[in-house]
Design a protein around this motif. Sequence first.
Motif, PDB file in Angstrom:
ATOM      1  N   GLY A   1       0.831  -1.193   0.000  1.00  0.00           N
ATOM      2  CA  GLY A   1       0.000   0.000   0.000  1.00  0.00           C
ATOM      3  C   GLY A   1       0.870   1.249   0.000  1.00  0.00           C
ATOM      4  N   GLU A   2       0.286   2.340  -0.404  1.00  0.00           N
ATOM      5  CA  GLU A   2       1.015   3.596  -0.586  1.00  0.00           C
ATOM      6  C   GLU A   2       1.768   4.045   0.669  1.00  0.00           C
ATOM      7  OE1 GLU A   2       0.082   8.187  -1.997  1.00  0.00           O
ATOM      8  OE2 GLU A   2      -1.533   6.719  -1.957  1.00  0.00           O
ATOM      9  N   TYR A   3       1.209   3.811   1.833  1.00  0.00           N
ATOM     10  CA  TYR A   3       1.812   4.318   3.072  1.00  0.00           C
ATOM     11  C   TYR A   3       2.381   3.239   3.982  1.00  0.00           C
ATOM     12  CZ  TYR A   3      -0.660   8.469   1.590  1.00  0.00           C
ATOM     13  OH  TYR A   3      -1.119   9.535   0.858  1.00  0.00           O
ATOM     14  N   GLU A   4       2.446   1.993   3.532  1.00  0.00           N
ATOM     15  CA  GLU A   4       2.871   0.907   4.415  1.00  0.00           C
ATOM     16  C   GLU A   4       4.287   1.079   4.950  1.00  0.00           C
ATOM     17  OE1 GLU A   4       1.532  -3.184   4.149  1.00  0.00           O
ATOM     18  OE2 GLU A   4       0.556  -2.589   2.279  1.00  0.00           O
ATOM     19  N   ILE A   5       5.238   1.378   4.110  1.00  0.00           N
ATOM     20  CA  ILE A   5       6.619   1.542   4.572  1.00  0.00           C
ATOM     21  C   ILE A   5       6.737   2.781   5.445  1.00  0.00           C
ATOM     22  CG2 ILE A   5       9.020   1.925   3.861  1.00  0.00           C
ATOM     23  CD1 ILE A   5       7.988  -0.928   3.362  1.00  0.00           C
ATOM     24  N   GLU A   6       6.102   3.866   5.043  1.00  0.00           N
ATOM     25  CA  GLU A   6       6.110   5.102   5.828  1.00  0.00           C
ATOM     26  C   GLU A   6       5.514   4.857   7.223  1.00  0.00           C
ATOM     27  OE1 GLU A   6       3.841   9.383   5.618  1.00  0.00           O
ATOM     28  OE2 GLU A   6       4.438   8.462   3.721  1.00  0.00           O
ATOM     29  N   ASN A   7       4.408   4.148   7.290  1.00  0.00           N
ATOM     30  CA  ASN A   7       3.768   3.841   8.577  1.00  0.00           C
ATOM     31  C   ASN A   7       4.657   2.954   9.436  1.00  0.00           C
ATOM     32  OD1 ASN A   7       1.515   5.340   7.908  1.00  0.00           O
ATOM     33  ND2 ASN A   7       0.331   3.571   7.228  1.00  0.00           N
ATOM     34  N   LEU A   8       5.284   1.974   8.837  1.00  0.00           N
ATOM     35  CA  LEU A   8       6.171   1.090   9.578  1.00  0.00           C
ATOM     36  C   LEU A   8       7.347   1.878  10.153  1.00  0.00           C
ATOM     37  CD1 LEU A   8       6.966  -1.742  10.518  1.00  0.00           C
ATOM     38  CD2 LEU A   8       8.084  -2.060   8.302  1.00  0.00           C
TER      39      LEU A   8
ATOM     40  N   GLY B   1       6.120   3.991  13.027  1.00  0.00           N
ATOM     41  CA  GLY B   1       5.856   3.146  14.191  1.00  0.00           C
ATOM     42  C   GLY B   1       7.137   2.735  14.897  1.00  0.00           C
ATOM     43  N   ILE B   2       8.150   2.391  14.127  1.00  0.00           N
ATOM     44  CA  ILE B   2       9.443   2.009  14.711  1.00  0.00           C
ATOM     45  C   ILE B   2      10.068   3.199  15.430  1.00  0.00           C
ATOM     46  CG2 ILE B   2      11.807   1.333  14.128  1.00  0.00           C
ATOM     47  CD1 ILE B   2      10.536  -0.522  11.974  1.00  0.00           C
ATOM     48  N   ASP B   3       9.981   4.380  14.836  1.00  0.00           N
ATOM     49  CA  ASP B   3      10.503   5.586  15.491  1.00  0.00           C
ATOM     50  C   ASP B   3       9.793   5.852  16.816  1.00  0.00           C
ATOM     51  OD1 ASP B   3      12.336   6.054  13.454  1.00  0.00           O
ATOM     52  OD2 ASP B   3      11.095   7.573  12.452  1.00  0.00           O
ATOM     53  N   LEU B   4       8.460   5.763  16.813  1.00  0.00           N
ATOM     54  CA  LEU B   4       7.687   5.995  18.040  1.00  0.00           C
ATOM     55  C   LEU B   4       8.030   4.964  19.109  1.00  0.00           C
ATOM     56  CD1 LEU B   4       4.228   6.871  16.464  1.00  0.00           C
ATOM     57  CD2 LEU B   4       5.751   8.439  17.696  1.00  0.00           C
ATOM     58  N   ALA B   5       8.206   3.724  18.694  1.00  0.00           N
ATOM     59  CA  ALA B   5       8.581   2.674  19.639  1.00  0.00           C
ATOM     60  C   ALA B   5       9.975   2.941  20.203  1.00  0.00           C
ATOM     61  CB  ALA B   5       8.524   1.309  18.949  1.00  0.00           C
TER      62      ALA B   5
END
Length: 77
Positions: free
Chosen positions: A37-44, A47-51
């Motif tokens: 999906g268009e935002y899958e890598i960006e979202n991942l 999420g990793i940054d927030l974690a």
Amino acid sequence: MLDEIAAAHGNTLRWWLHTMATASPLYGDDGKVSGLGEYEIENLKRGIDLAYERGILVMPCLWSFDMLKADQTAPVE
């Protein structure tokens, strides 16, 4: 969710990228995987940054065990 994990002194979470393969990954007309999906890598990445900010490790998993349930189906040719 990340704040709850940190508050419970958790340090790891598992992130399923394609839970049941019904919405992700993307499939072409031929039934074969055509991409993400268009935002899958960006979202991942986000999420990793927030974690990371909370001292939590992320274990990305491509597929979920849910795909093995009898009532779940992935698009197939």
